[in-house]
Design a protein around this motif. Structure first.
Motif, PDB file in Angstrom:
ATOM      1  N   PRO A  86     -11.336  -2.073  -6.164  1.00 29.21           N
ATOM      2  CA  PRO A  86     -10.975  -3.350  -5.614  1.00 29.21           C
ATOM      3  C   PRO A  86     -10.479  -3.338  -4.120  1.00 29.21           C
ATOM      4  O   PRO A  86      -9.883  -2.282  -3.719  1.00 29.21           O
ATOM      5  N   SER A  87     -10.519  -4.354  -3.650  1.00 27.04           N
ATOM      6  CA  SER A  87     -10.160  -4.467  -2.262  1.00 27.04           C
ATOM      7  C   SER A  87      -8.617  -4.359  -1.988  1.00 27.04           C
ATOM      8  O   SER A  87      -7.702  -4.474  -3.039  1.00 27.04           O
ATOM      9  N   GLY A  88      -7.951  -3.872  -0.712  1.00 28.34           N
ATOM     10  CA  GLY A  88      -6.757  -3.810  -0.726  1.00 28.34           C
ATOM     11  C   GLY A  88      -6.119  -2.428  -0.460  1.00 28.34           C
ATOM     12  O   GLY A  88      -4.994  -2.162   0.168  1.00 28.34           O
ATOM     13  N   THR A  89      -6.933  -1.288  -0.700  1.00 28.00           N
ATOM     14  CA  THR A  89      -6.390   0.247  -0.598  1.00 28.00           C
ATOM     15  C   THR A  89      -6.825   0.800   0.534  1.00 28.00           C
ATOM     16  O   THR A  89      -6.407   2.027   0.730  1.00 28.00           O
ATOM     17  N   VAL A  90      -7.779   0.459   1.174  1.00 29.29           N
ATOM     18  CA  VAL A  90      -8.301   0.917   2.553  1.00 29.29           C
ATOM     19  C   VAL A  90      -8.859   2.490   2.232  1.00 29.29           C
ATOM     20  O   VAL A  90      -8.709   3.241   2.683  1.00 29.29           O
ATOM     21  N   GLY A  91      -9.531   2.232   1.064  1.00 23.79           N
ATOM     22  CA  GLY A  91     -10.243   3.739   0.450  1.00 23.79           C
ATOM     23  C   GLY A  91      -9.072   4.503   0.182  1.00 23.79           C
ATOM     24  O   GLY A  91      -9.161   6.001   0.400  1.00 23.79           O
ATOM     25  N   GLY A  92      -7.899   4.148  -0.171  1.00 28.15           N
ATOM     26  CA  GLY A  92      -6.668   4.892  -0.577  1.00 28.15           C
ATOM     27  C   GLY A  92      -5.966   5.358   0.627  1.00 28.15           C
ATOM     28  O   GLY A  92      -4.753   5.994   0.124  1.00 28.15           O
ATOM     29  N   GLU A  93      -6.121   4.841   1.651  1.00 29.79           N
ATOM     30  CA  GLU A  93      -5.183   5.360   2.844  1.00 29.79           C
ATOM     31  C   GLU A  93      -4.056   4.398   2.925  1.00 29.79           C
ATOM     32  O   GLU A  93      -3.060   4.976   3.381  1.00 29.79           O
ATOM     33  N   LEU A  94      -3.935   3.158   2.361  1.00 25.91           N
ATOM     34  CA  LEU A  94      -2.893   2.323   2.712  1.00 25.91           C
ATOM     35  C   LEU A  94      -1.779   2.776   2.141  1.00 25.91           C
ATOM     36  O   LEU A  94      -0.635   2.489   2.562  1.00 25.91           O
ATOM     37  N   LEU A  95      -1.890   3.526   0.731  1.00 26.48           N
ATOM     38  CA  LEU A  95      -0.612   3.671   0.064  1.00 26.48           C
ATOM     39  C   LEU A  95      -0.203   5.148   0.620  1.00 26.48           C
ATOM     40  O   LEU A  95       1.173   5.218   0.523  1.00 26.48           O
ATOM     41  N   ILE A  96      -0.952   5.986   1.411  1.00 23.55           N
ATOM     42  CA  ILE A  96      -0.425   6.912   2.000  1.00 23.55           C
ATOM     43  C   ILE A  96       0.523   6.216   3.308  1.00 23.55           C
ATOM     44  O   ILE A  96       1.655   7.193   3.488  1.00 23.55           O
ATOM     45  N   GLU A  97       0.070   5.419   3.945  1.00 22.03           N
ATOM     46  CA  GLU A  97       1.109   4.753   4.927  1.00 22.03           C
ATOM     47  C   GLU A  97       2.190   3.898   4.603  1.00 22.03           C
ATOM     48  O   GLU A  97       2.964   3.882   5.215  1.00 22.03           O
ATOM     49  N   HIS A  98       1.925   3.047   3.587  1.00 23.46           N
ATOM     50  CA  HIS A  98       2.661   2.394   2.946  1.00 23.46           C
ATOM     51  C   HIS A  98       3.156   2.400   1.494  1.00 23.46           C
ATOM     52  O   HIS A  98       2.484   1.567   0.649  1.00 23.46           O
ATOM     53  N   PRO A  99       3.749   3.472   1.035  1.00 31.21           N
ATOM     54  CA  PRO A  99       3.816   3.691  -0.438  1.00 31.21           C
ATOM     55  C   PRO A  99       4.604   2.665  -1.074  1.00 31.21           C
ATOM     56  O   PRO A  99       4.438   2.519  -2.331  1.00 31.21           O
ATOM     57  N   ASP A 100       5.346   1.914  -0.337  1.00 30.63           N
ATOM     58  CA  ASP A 100       6.113   0.718  -1.312  1.00 30.63           C
ATOM     59  C   ASP A 100       5.114  -0.268  -1.464  1.00 30.63           C
ATOM     60  O   ASP A 100       5.471  -1.455  -2.209  1.00 30.63           O
ATOM     61  N   ASP A 101       3.755  -0.244  -1.153  1.00 30.13           N
ATOM     62  CA  ASP A 101       2.981  -1.452  -1.570  1.00 30.13           C
ATOM     63  C   ASP A 101       2.239  -1.000  -2.887  1.00 30.13           C
ATOM     64  O   ASP A 101       1.055  -1.500  -3.301  1.00 30.13           O
TER      65      ASP A 101
END
Length: 790
Positions: A86-101
């Protein structure tokens, strides 16, 4: 003042970009889409191999030139906002940069092992509510939307060429939700609720109540639980809208784009409660509200009617459906036409057709098929299919004068978190017989009765009526719409002011009966004359035999087949393979020749591909060992093995047994016919195919398909002798299957169906292993008669 809304359909490809970006191929496919009748494309990185890297400068340069090519040929261009779903992960990159999300939820447990949010006792048993973390993102976090906008939307805005970004008309977001749907397989059997770090503070600020104190009432029927549950689920609906949907819609409006999205769980109110609260509230935050309407057959009337209602009440009337995904390779033009007309009949006018595969790899063949219309056998008929449904939408429709108010508040008040675990997580077609479930069922039955009556109706939840309803000139007005009749579903809870306004126009009695028109009516039988025909095969078509490779070592596969004589063949693979050997001989380009008896081939496939698709193509026939007998869901079933032959006895009425059970190409049949009377209409009564193109005396008379396989001639055909040709198109199912599923040509096909492991797309009583030994194919043939209408 009530505005007039004119229905205009638009069609878009859900363009699955599953290979390295090739600008020439991308532009070529856009040209094909335009020729097929599409209005636009949704650029959807899906199993994208990161060549070039997603959102890199090179990636954006290629996408920019692709967008500008779309502009040059008049194709709309939408951007899907994720790499995968689903949308929101930026292909898995978002949680690398923002683990609190990271995704959160709260489980009800007995063990207390983990991050304890609350502890309490009920009926002598100690319980703990534990915070859990998942692999997805937290859509309730106040920070997620900002991070996602920065990493994806802003990257497109600043990285695309200015002219290309300006031309993009919409951004598409896929399946955001509270989080429980995406964590379904990991939820506590006792029940779970959505969670985010700031939820207690938000809950208190909105309700002046302690969420920790209210937690037991969400799971158990403690005194006052109805009020607690209602405010909890309405609070989550607002938090989701404010945290994720609203900010992205605001960004899109700021930059002149429309934001469209579909959330998880739209199908009915009960499914919406634990996944998104109330879609009626969420849709109001979308410039182009949307739904996910998958499978082959029309399902419930509620969710397409709801999204169209909100679009007309609060927007321009435009709304979107991601549609027909998972309909299976057996889906026909008739299936597609009926499905789109069903959605358009509810008021939906933007159709994103799922999927249009960029590369038809093995994974793509199994990926929620079919690839419509790029890789179906009936692709050439697709422009005519679209023309038919566009004509349907041009039929004048009456503005809705009836409002049906759904009982969301009763369902929210009664819902227990463990009920989600008993639902079919795909579409909640099954759900429990609980107070919430019965309220939902009764409402859907009411809505179906209203629909079957032919009433012009909209729907709304109680909160929408409370906040936006007003009484004017004898009607209940909500936004752009005015209703002279209101039907309040049992259990619907309105505020005192809304109840008073509704009471003035409320009418729970019968609604007017309206006859339903059959769009495929057959001419009066007294005007039909049957003319015998002796069909000939105009030319031996390219035939196919699917193979069943099995793995013998890591990345190495073997497949066998048999032939009665030497036959030239082309071994076709969906993937790039290497080391192809046929009977020990190294083949170049896949071209080879069979030997008498058994042949064996080995090859190496990409290591990530565990189920490679391979077939033989050539001028041959396929003989089965035994007879074809009736199989499940309109199929024929037969036992292997198969043998390749040069020729076999030919019977036009049974092309399957004439050696074409797996044919993926049209078969051209011709005959001379002597018409006893002049004809205005021709009908291939009893044809078994996906569709047919008819030529008379060399003139193209057009495409036809079931149920009647009839065409109306542009000019009457005189009595006497004529040459007729029929291009008969077989089912794509015969080429791609799944050939061994216990239920044959099933109406919904997930990737797991090709692994033959029971999953949510199977019937509840299906066995754990859904594979059977028999092969299933769709019948293929043309009866020895043509019906003509004078």
């Amino acid at each position: 003042m009530r505005h007039t809304y004119r229905m205009q359909l638009k069609f878009y490809t859900f363009w699955a970009i599953n290979g390295a970006l090739d600008e020439r191929l991308l532009c070529q496919q856009l040209d094909q889409m335009r020729q097929l009748g599409f209005d636009g494309a949704v650029f959807h990185p899906r199993f994208y191999p990161n060549e070039p890297p997603y959102l890199s400068d090179e990636y954006l340069e290629i996408v920019s030139r692709t967008i500008l090519h779309a502009k040059s040929i008049g194709m709309e261009f939408w951007l899907y906002d994720e790499n995968g779903w689903p949308s929101g992960t930026v292909g898995g990159e978002l949680l690398i940069e923002h683990p609190d999300d990271r995704q959160q939820w709260a489980d009800l447990t007995l063990d207390g092992l983990g991050d304890v949010l609350a502890s309490f006792e009920h009926d002598g048993q100690s319980y703990q509510v534990l915070r859990r973390l998942g692999d997805g993102v937290d859509y309730l976090s106040p920070n997620l939307a900002g991070h996602f906008l920065t990493m994806t939307y802003e990257r497109y805005r600043t990285g695309l060429a200015p002219e290309a970004f300006e031309y993009v008309s919409a951004f598409f977001s896929d399946e955001p939700e509270f989080g429980l749907g995406h964590a379904f397989d990991h939820l506590s059997p006792l029940g779970a609720i959505p969670w985010t770090t700031n939820l207690p503070a938000y809950y208190f600020a909105r309700n002046r109540a302690s969420l920790e104190a209210d937690l037991p009432s969400l799971f158990f029927d403690i005194e006052g639980y109805e009020q607690v549950r209602l405010r909890f689920w309405e609070t989550l609906t607002d938090l989701f809208s404010e945290s994720f949907v609203g900010p992205i819609d605001a960004w899109c409006q700021q930059h002149g784009k429309r934001f469209t999205a579909h959330v998880k769980g739209e199908e009915h109110p009960l499914f919406q409660v634990p996944t998104s609260g109330s879609c009626h509230q969420i849709f109001q935050h979308l410039a182009l509200p949307g739904i996910d309407a998958l499978e082959r057959y029309p399902s419930g009337h509620f969710f397409p009617r709801q999204v169209a209602s909100v679009a007309q009440q609060f927007g321009t009337g435009d709304c979107m459906a991601e549609c027909f995904g998972g309909a299976g390779w057996g889906a026909t033009p008739l299936d597609f036409e009926r499905y789109i007309c069903w959605l358009a009949g509810h008021g939906i006018n933007h159709f994103v057709v799922h999927l249009y595969q960029y590369k038809l790899t093995s994974n793509a063949i199994h990926d929620w098929p079919a690839s419509t219309p790029a890789h179906v056998t009936w692709r050439d008929a697709f422009p005519q299919v679209l023309a038919n449904v566009r004509r349907f939408a041009e039929t004048p429709s009456t503005d809705a004068d009836t409002l049906v108010i759904a009982p969301y508040r009763s369902i929210m008040s009664a819902f227990e978190p463990n009920e989600l675990l008993t639902m079919n997580i795909h579409n909640a077609s099954t759900y429990p017989d609980t107070p919430a479930g019965r309220c939902n069922r009764d409402f859907l039955e009411l809505l179906n009765n209203v629909h079957e009556s032919g009433a012009a109706y909209h729907v709304a939840d109680e909160r929408t009526v409370d906040e936006h309803g007003r009484f004017e000139n004898g009607k209940l007005v909500i936004g752009n719409c005015a209703y002279s009749r209101v039907i309040v579903a049992s259990g619907a809870q309105l505020s005192a002011g809304a109840e008073e306004a509704v009471a003035t126009v409320k009418d729970a009695g019968n609604v007017a009966q309206v006859a339903v028109t059959n769009t495929h009516a057959v001419a009066n039988s007294s005007n039909i004359v049957s003319v015998p025909v002796s069909w000939s095969l105009a030319a031996e078509p390219t035939n196919s035999l699917p193979l069943e490779p099995h793995q013998i070592a890591s990345g190495e596969f073997i497949a066998s087949f048999a032939a009665a004589q030497g036959i030239d063949i082309d071994i076709v693979f969906a993937d790039d393979v290497s080391g192809l050997l046929l009977n020990g001989v190294d083949l170049k380009g896949g071209l080879g020749r069979t030997i008498h008896g058994a042949s064996s081939m080995t090859f190496r496939a990409p290591e990530a591909e565990a189920n490679p698709v391979a077939r033989l193509d050539g001028r041959f026939r396929v003989m089965a060992r035994g007879p074809f007998t009736p199989g499940p869901n309109g199929t024929l079933q037969v036992d292997a093995p198969f043998t390749l032959l040069h020729t076999m006895p030919f019977h036009a009425a049974n092309l399957t047994e004439s050696g074409f059970p797996f044919c993926g190409q049209p078969v051209l049949l011709n005959a001379r016919i002597d018409l006893p009377i002049a004809a205005t209409r021709l009908q291939l009564a009893g044809a078994q195919a996906d569709c047919a193109q008819i030529f008379v005396d060399g003139a193209d008379c057009g495409w036809c398909w079931g149920p009647d396989f009839a065409i109306t001639l542009a000019k009457p055909l005189d009595a006497g002798e004529h040459v007729i040709e029929v291009k008969l198109v077989p089912s794509t199912f015969n080429l791609y299957g799944p050939h061994h599923h216990i239920d044959g040509d099933i109406h919904i096909v997930s990737p797991t169906q090709y692994d033959y492991c029971k999953n949510f797309a199977d019937r509840p009583d299906a066995p754990a292993n859904t594979r059977v030994a028999q092969w299933h194919v769709k019948p293929f043939g043309l009866p020895a008669a043509i019906c003509i209408v004078s």
